[in-house]
Motif scaffolding. Structure first.
Motif, PDB file in Angstrom:
ATOM      1  N   PRO A  29       0.807  -1.224   0.000  1.00 14.80           N
ATOM      2  CA  PRO A  29       0.000   0.000   0.000  1.00 14.80           C
ATOM      3  C   PRO A  29       0.837   1.270   0.000  1.00 14.80           C
ATOM      4  O   PRO A  29       0.399   2.292  -0.528  1.00 14.80           O
ATOM      5  CB  PRO A  29      -0.822  -0.120   1.283  1.00 14.80           C
ATOM      6  N   GLY A  30       2.057   1.208   0.574  1.00 12.77           N
ATOM      7  CA  GLY A  30       2.909   2.392   0.614  1.00 12.77           C
ATOM      8  C   GLY A  30       3.248   2.912  -0.773  1.00 12.77           C
ATOM      9  O   GLY A  30       2.994   4.087  -1.086  1.00 12.77           O
ATOM     10  N   PRO A  31       3.819   2.081  -1.653  1.00 10.82           N
ATOM     11  CA  PRO A  31       4.115   2.545  -3.004  1.00 10.82           C
ATOM     12  C   PRO A  31       2.872   2.996  -3.770  1.00 10.82           C
ATOM     13  O   PRO A  31       2.915   3.986  -4.512  1.00 10.82           O
ATOM     14  CB  PRO A  31       4.759   1.327  -3.662  1.00 10.82           C
ATOM     15  N   ALA A  32       1.754   2.273  -3.612  1.00 13.12           N
ATOM     16  CA  ALA A  32       0.524   2.659  -4.306  1.00 13.12           C
ATOM     17  C   ALA A  32       0.085   4.052  -3.857  1.00 13.12           C
ATOM     18  O   ALA A  32      -0.244   4.921  -4.681  1.00 13.12           O
ATOM     19  CB  ALA A  32      -0.573   1.636  -4.039  1.00 13.12           C
ATOM     20  N   MET A  33       0.096   4.277  -2.562  1.00 13.08           N
ATOM     21  CA  MET A  33      -0.305   5.570  -2.002  1.00 13.08           C
ATOM     22  C   MET A  33       0.654   6.676  -2.420  1.00 13.08           C
ATOM     23  O   MET A  33       0.232   7.755  -2.864  1.00 13.08           O
ATOM     24  CB  MET A  33      -0.336   5.474  -0.481  1.00 13.08           C
ATOM     25  N   ASN A  34       1.947   6.417  -2.313  1.00 12.73           N
ATOM     26  CA  ASN A  34       2.939   7.437  -2.639  1.00 12.73           C
ATOM     27  C   ASN A  34       2.846   7.872  -4.099  1.00 12.73           C
ATOM     28  O   ASN A  34       2.915   9.065  -4.414  1.00 12.73           O
ATOM     29  CB  ASN A  34       4.350   6.928  -2.337  1.00 12.73           C
ATOM     30  N   HIS A  35       2.692   6.912  -4.986  1.00  9.89           N
ATOM     31  CA  HIS A  35       2.606   7.255  -6.404  1.00  9.89           C
ATOM     32  C   HIS A  35       1.286   7.949  -6.725  1.00  9.89           C
ATOM     33  O   HIS A  35       1.241   8.855  -7.574  1.00  9.89           O
ATOM     34  CB  HIS A  35       2.789   5.997  -7.257  1.00  9.89           C
ATOM     35  N   PHE A  36       0.202   7.549  -6.069  1.00  3.76           N
ATOM     36  CA  PHE A  36      -1.087   8.204  -6.290  1.00  3.76           C
ATOM     37  C   PHE A  36      -1.023   9.667  -5.885  1.00  3.76           C
ATOM     38  O   PHE A  36      -1.492  10.549  -6.618  1.00  3.76           O
ATOM     39  CB  PHE A  36      -2.179   7.484  -5.484  1.00  3.76           C
ATOM     40  N   THR A  37      -0.436   9.938  -4.722  1.00  4.74           N
ATOM     41  CA  THR A  37      -0.348  11.322  -4.264  1.00  4.74           C
ATOM     42  C   THR A  37       0.625  12.145  -5.101  1.00  4.74           C
ATOM     43  O   THR A  37       0.594  13.379  -5.069  1.00  4.74           O
ATOM     44  CB  THR A  37       0.066  11.398  -2.781  1.00  4.74           C
ATOM     45  N   SER A  38       1.485  11.457  -5.850  1.00  9.76           N
ATOM     46  CA  SER A  38       2.411  12.153  -6.751  1.00  9.76           C
ATOM     47  C   SER A  38       1.827  12.336  -8.146  1.00  9.76           C
ATOM     48  O   SER A  38       2.508  12.827  -9.046  1.00  9.76           O
ATOM     49  CB  SER A  38       3.732  11.382  -6.841  1.00  9.76           C
ATOM     50  N   GLY A  39       0.581  11.909  -8.323  1.00  7.77           N
ATOM     51  CA  GLY A  39      -0.093  12.135  -9.597  1.00  7.77           C
ATOM     52  C   GLY A  39      -0.341  10.907 -10.436  1.00  7.77           C
ATOM     53  O   GLY A  39      -0.924  11.014 -11.525  1.00  7.77           O
ATOM     54  N   ALA A  40       0.066   9.725  -9.975  1.00  9.38           N
ATOM     55  CA  ALA A  40      -0.176   8.503 -10.742  1.00  9.38           C
ATOM     56  C   ALA A  40      -1.674   8.215 -10.800  1.00  9.38           C
ATOM     57  O   ALA A  40      -2.362   8.256  -9.781  1.00  9.38           O
ATOM     58  CB  ALA A  40       0.566   7.325 -10.118  1.00  9.38           C
ATOM     59  N   GLU A  41      -2.172   7.903 -11.983  1.00 12.82           N
ATOM     60  CA  GLU A  41      -3.600   7.648 -12.174  1.00 12.82           C
ATOM     61  C   GLU A  41      -3.860   6.154 -12.023  1.00 12.82           C
ATOM     62  O   GLU A  41      -3.902   5.395 -12.986  1.00 12.82           O
ATOM     63  CB  GLU A  41      -4.041   8.161 -13.539  1.00 12.82           C
ATOM     64  N   ILE A  42      -4.030   5.733 -10.767  1.00  9.70           N
ATOM     65  CA  ILE A  42      -4.197   4.323 -10.440  1.00  9.70           C
ATOM     66  C   ILE A  42      -5.402   4.148  -9.521  1.00  9.70           C
ATOM     67  O   ILE A  42      -5.890   5.107  -8.917  1.00  9.70           O
ATOM     68  CB  ILE A  42      -2.949   3.752  -9.744  1.00  9.70           C
ATOM     69  N   HIS A  43      -5.868   2.921  -9.458  1.00  8.75           N
ATOM     70  CA  HIS A  43      -6.925   2.545  -8.521  1.00  8.75           C
ATOM     71  C   HIS A  43      -6.498   1.296  -7.745  1.00  8.75           C
ATOM     72  O   HIS A  43      -5.952   0.350  -8.343  1.00  8.75           O
ATOM     73  CB  HIS A  43      -8.234   2.226  -9.231  1.00  8.75           C
ATOM     74  N   VAL A  44      -6.754   1.284  -6.443  1.00  8.35           N
ATOM     75  CA  VAL A  44      -6.715   0.055  -5.661  1.00  8.35           C
ATOM     76  C   VAL A  44      -8.084  -0.578  -5.792  1.00  8.35           C
ATOM     77  O   VAL A  44      -9.090   0.015  -5.399  1.00  8.35           O
ATOM     78  CB  VAL A  44      -6.394   0.346  -4.179  1.00  8.35           C
ATOM     79  N   VAL A  45      -8.143  -1.772  -6.363  1.00  6.07           N
ATOM     80  CA  VAL A  45      -9.435  -2.408  -6.631  1.00  6.07           C
ATOM     81  C   VAL A  45      -9.703  -3.601  -5.725  1.00  6.07           C
ATOM     82  O   VAL A  45     -10.799  -4.170  -5.754  1.00  6.07           O
ATOM     83  CB  VAL A  45      -9.538  -2.831  -8.107  1.00  6.07           C
ATOM     84  N   ALA A  46      -8.706  -3.989  -4.907  1.00  3.07           N
ATOM     85  CA  ALA A  46      -8.882  -5.096  -3.963  1.00  3.07           C
ATOM     86  C   ALA A  46      -7.670  -5.130  -3.047  1.00  3.07           C
ATOM     87  O   ALA A  46      -6.669  -4.455  -3.289  1.00  3.07           O
ATOM     88  CB  ALA A  46      -9.019  -6.438  -4.690  1.00  3.07           C
ATOM     89  N   ALA A  47      -7.786  -5.905  -1.993  1.00  2.00           N
ATOM     90  CA  ALA A  47      -6.628  -6.183  -1.140  1.00  2.00           C
ATOM     91  C   ALA A  47      -6.064  -7.546  -1.518  1.00  2.00           C
ATOM     92  O   ALA A  47      -6.670  -8.299  -2.293  1.00  2.00           O
ATOM     93  CB  ALA A  47      -7.014  -6.161   0.329  1.00  2.00           C
ATOM     94  N   GLY A  48      -4.892  -7.853  -0.991  1.00  2.00           N
ATOM     95  CA  GLY A  48      -4.301  -9.168  -1.197  1.00  2.00           C
ATOM     96  C   GLY A  48      -4.131  -9.925   0.105  1.00  2.00           C
ATOM     97  O   GLY A  48      -4.297 -11.144   0.160  1.00  2.00           O
ATOM     98  N   SER A  49      -3.822  -9.171   1.169  1.00  2.00           N
ATOM     99  CA  SER A  49      -3.613  -9.779   2.485  1.00  2.00           C
ATOM    100  C   SER A  49      -3.433  -8.667   3.500  1.00  2.00           C
ATOM    101  O   SER A  49      -3.234  -7.505   3.145  1.00  2.00           O
ATOM    102  CB  SER A  49      -2.376 -10.686   2.483  1.00  2.00           C
ATOM    103  N   THR A  50      -3.509  -9.026   4.759  1.00  2.00           N
ATOM    104  CA  THR A  50      -3.159  -8.117   5.849  1.00  2.00           C
ATOM    105  C   THR A  50      -2.141  -8.829   6.740  1.00  2.00           C
ATOM    106  O   THR A  50      -2.046 -10.050   6.751  1.00  2.00           O
ATOM    107  CB  THR A  50      -4.380  -7.717   6.694  1.00  2.00           C
ATOM    108  N   GLY A  51      -1.390  -8.024   7.506  1.00  2.00           N
ATOM    109  CA  GLY A  51      -0.413  -8.600   8.430  1.00  2.00           C
ATOM    110  C   GLY A  51       0.889  -8.956   7.743  1.00  2.00           C
ATOM    111  O   GLY A  51       1.151  -8.597   6.598  1.00  2.00           O
ATOM    112  N   GLY A  52       1.744  -9.673   8.485  1.00  2.00           N
ATOM    113  CA  GLY A  52       2.961 -10.204   7.897  1.00  2.00           C
ATOM    114  C   GLY A  52       4.211  -9.376   8.062  1.00  2.00           C
ATOM    115  O   GLY A  52       5.280  -9.788   7.613  1.00  2.00           O
TER     116      GLY A  52
END
Length: 333
Positions: free
Chosen positions: A95-118
């Motif tokens: 989620p960190g890279p997805a969030m960072n790139h989105f806030t930098s202008g990347a036109e992406i969507h998170v459409v599901a999760a894969g896992s939590t924890g770990g």
């Protein structure tokens, strides 16, 4: 399965991309003979990608005639670059890279999760570390600066112990490297602490080079934050939502397979990690790692926003983030 290639465009410290067909245009829902490429990492958090590949689950949900390829990534930055350039059409990333790139202008969507924890904080044996308070003046390692595991660790250290990285004027030195090397770096004494995604924390435990300092439930966002999210481009969502639905349906089938067939999913994880990293993990290591992870495709946007706020507080993001528009849950309902 292709073995990993030598370092080509991105320094990956030995864990490199196995490009099995990137750079292709995505298939439209009515097109035949097109190709799509799905990306993921060789981490336990990304087992859904491994299962989808091994069981050919995306081929079951995509339009007939679509060729499905897979590409493996060492870190989130490389993954996000491939997504933004169209070399992959979607896949699992932290989620960190997805969030960072989105806030930098990347036109992406998170459409599901894969896992939590770990995520686990491991301390090197002999480093003189008994509690997190002992980390002043110590060196910690994470996969990348500002990656998911880095933010989790630094958030915990700042909020609970008042200790920060030298990057923001604090007392801990920060280095980066691929998780598969952390055991050897502990052995050589090059680092004192590691913020580790599974299964590499369990490898360190099994090899005896380190001990658990903070287990998953006590790391910041340890059990609520998606350890992996499934992302695609806004362009693909807008122009071919049927294709996106087909891709997400394949991911959902993989997740449900893991939930219903954990023993077989573990065997697939061992096999794929060996193929991708050339490291054979024992069943005991996988069993131990599995206990720290919840495999789910459900994603909570509020948790991602809280995590983004923490990333800003740690100065990984220059501006206070607004993640409105990042998460699209319409494909998992």
């Amino acid at each position: 399965m292709k073995k990993f290639l030598s370092i080509i465009a991105i320094a990956v410290l030995g864990l490199v991309l196995a490009a099995c067909g990137g750079g292709n245009e995505a298939s439209g829902s009515g097109d035949k003979g097109k190709e799509i490429t799905i990306g993921y990492f060789p981490n336990i958090n990304h087992v859904a990608g491994m299962v989808a590949e091994e069981k050919k689950l995306h081929s079951e949900t995509l339009p007939d005639g679509t060729t499905v390829n897979y590409q493996y990534f060492p870190d989130g930055s490389a993954f996000m670059t491939a997504l933004e350039t169209g070399d992959i059409q979607g896949g699992l990333v932290g989620p960190g890279p997805a969030m960072n790139h989105f806030t930098s202008g990347a036109e992406i969507h998170v459409v599901a999760a894969g896992s939590t924890g770990g995520t686990v904080i491991m301390a090197r044996k002999g480093a003189g570390i008994e509690t997190p308070e002992d980390l002043k003046g110590k060196t910690f390692i994470s996969p990348r600066v500002g990656c998911t595991h880095d933010v989790q660790f630094e958030t915990m250290m700042k909020e609970e112990y008042g200790i920060t990285s030298s990057r923001i004027g604090g007392e801990m030195k920060h280095v980066t490297g691929k998780p598969a090397t952390y055991h050897s770096m502990f052995v050589t004494g090059n680092v004192d602490v590691a913020t580790v995604p599974e299964p590499w924390a369990s490898v360190i435990e099994a090899e005896g080079s380190g001990e658990v300092l903070v287990d998953t439930p006590d790391v910041a966002y340890g059990e609520t934050l998606p350890a992996a999210v499934f992302v695609t481009s806004q362009d693909l969502v807008k122009n071919d939502p049927e294709l996106v639905q087909s891709i997400v349906d394949g991911h959902k089938k993989a997740t449900e397979f893991i939930q219903n067939n954990p023993d077989e999913a573990k065997k697939i994880a061992i096999k794929k990690i060996k193929e991708i990293t050339d490291q054979k993990l024992s069943a005991d290591v996988i069993d131990n790692a599995w206990e720290r992870i919840n495999f789910t495709y459900e994603v909570n946007g509020d948790v991602l926003q809280d995590f983004a706020n923490s990333s800003h507080d740690l100065k990984f993001l220059k501006e206070k983030p607004d993640l409105e528009g990042l998460v699209d849950t319409s494909f998992i309902k």
